[in-house]
Enzyme design. Sequence first.
Site, PDB file in Angstrom:
ATOM      1  CE  LYS A  95      25.500  43.433  38.553  1.00 53.35           C
ATOM      2  NZ  LYS A  95      24.920  43.062  39.859  1.00 53.35           N
TER       3      LYS A  95
ATOM      4  CG  MET B 185      33.618  47.275  43.510  1.00 50.71           C
ATOM      5  SD  MET B 185      32.132  46.320  43.885  1.00 50.71           S
ATOM      6  CE  MET B 185      32.498  45.793  45.564  1.00 50.71           C
TER       7      MET B 185
ATOM      8  CG  ASP C   2      30.907  39.955  35.400  1.00 47.31           C
ATOM      9  OD1 ASP C   2      32.018  40.066  34.847  1.00 47.31           O
ATOM     10  OD2 ASP C   2      30.770  39.508  36.554  1.00 47.31           O
TER      11      ASP C   2
END
Length: 511
Positions: free
Chosen positions: A66, A178, A45
């Site tokens: 992503k 995040m 990823d």
Amino acid sequence: MSFPDPSAPASRAFVSLIGAGPGDPGLITVRGVEALSRADVVLFDYLANPELLRHCPDAETIYVGKKGFSEYISQEQINALIVAKAREGGGRRVARLKGGDVFVFGRGGEEAEACVAAGVPFEVVPGVTSAIAAPAYAGIPVTHRESARSFAVLTGNTKEGGAHYERLSGVDTLVLLMGVRNLDGIAADLIASGRSPDTPAATVQWGTTPQQRVATGTLATIARAVREAGLEAPAVTVVGEVARLRDTLRWFDAGSGFGGPLAGRSVAVTRTRDGASALSEVLRARGANVLEVPLIRFAEVPDDSPVEDALHDFGGWLLLTSNQAVKSLFSFLERRGLDARALARMKIAAVGPSTARSLAERGLRADFVPSTPGAVHLGAELPARPGDVALHLTSQVAEDDLARELEARGLRYERAELYRTEPARPGEHALNRLRAADVVTLASGSAARHLAALAGIDLTVAAMGPQTADAARRAGFTRVTVAETATLEALADAAAWAVAGRGEGLGEREG
């Protein structure tokens, strides 16, 4: 779940969910490297450092990255792809390489559930989470005996739901993953839930990598500090008294050697498919973000009887112009049940010190090494007389420079194909990163030609020596910097000159 038997057939369907660590490729676990090396397929990823793919050079690699809210592949699609690849061809080993730790906001639990539902056996290989590593590299311990006896790791992604900050009033340190886009709202909610606006805070972007950047402030000011510093995802935010310790404990971004022209710059290192690059370690030590790109692979010749015929009763000069030539020569001898004694009647010349070292590692000392590495210098300086025979063991794409130099001196030049040089095409993700690199290093003319064919010529390149530089220019590259000597340190210097915009001058001195 029991660990898999390493000796089990690679064709058995099996999934390894591997934590890749926070970004520094040296922080993957030993078990993670072992699982990667056994993989037939690797799904990686956005936050898994692509440098880790060097541990699985023969595996099929699939980018399923992503980034933030701009997903181009859903988690459900990734789950289905993991299962499909594991079942493919009667069963394959799949490595799912995930940034940080598998089970810390990495949705690894969902991928494990997908394996269970499909009846595919799996293992979990924990990784170093960025929640601890990024603050550590910024000089911030998440716990401290005098100021932080507890910590909590939270998601700052509002799509994942509320964090119930009021329940965390007794937790000393908060670590937010995040959350950089929502930092204004998160800070306001924390203050509203009882945290002091003066609580120290810090945000770390790309923690543990040469691109690491840090913004500091208080809970009331950290969002503005992050905006002013231009920090974006991926980032980790620490809220608590421990953030004050950064001024005292910062070590990675201050005084660790990551301050030269290569600091934070992207350097692509071209290499063979099955090779490992010591150059990469030299570049990483200077703070570069290294991408290893296999452009060529070596293969055995379909028929090595011409080599056997050429070596039979040969008593002239044997010319070896690469490390691969040395490796292939000894592989040939082993297949014939022979060893170095079979070369006793010959004089051996190595094209440079690296090739000479490869010989020495196998118990042979080169009879001659030119004062300057390179085929042209070997041909010009070889201590042979007109009429002497020189046998060049090489690949099918060897340059003619050596032959021309020797024949101009009246020597008899003979060549036998000892191994084959073939293209090794990287995946599209690697090619895109290659094209975006600040500089690409080249160690051979064949690498220059393959690079031009794969990625085009609008690249800045650093070449190991004049001969490689000439091959790069013939391939169409115009921004070429030449290393002053044929050493890894000199090639790293050339890369630094190139990214600093001074490569042309260095090239002129060498050219």
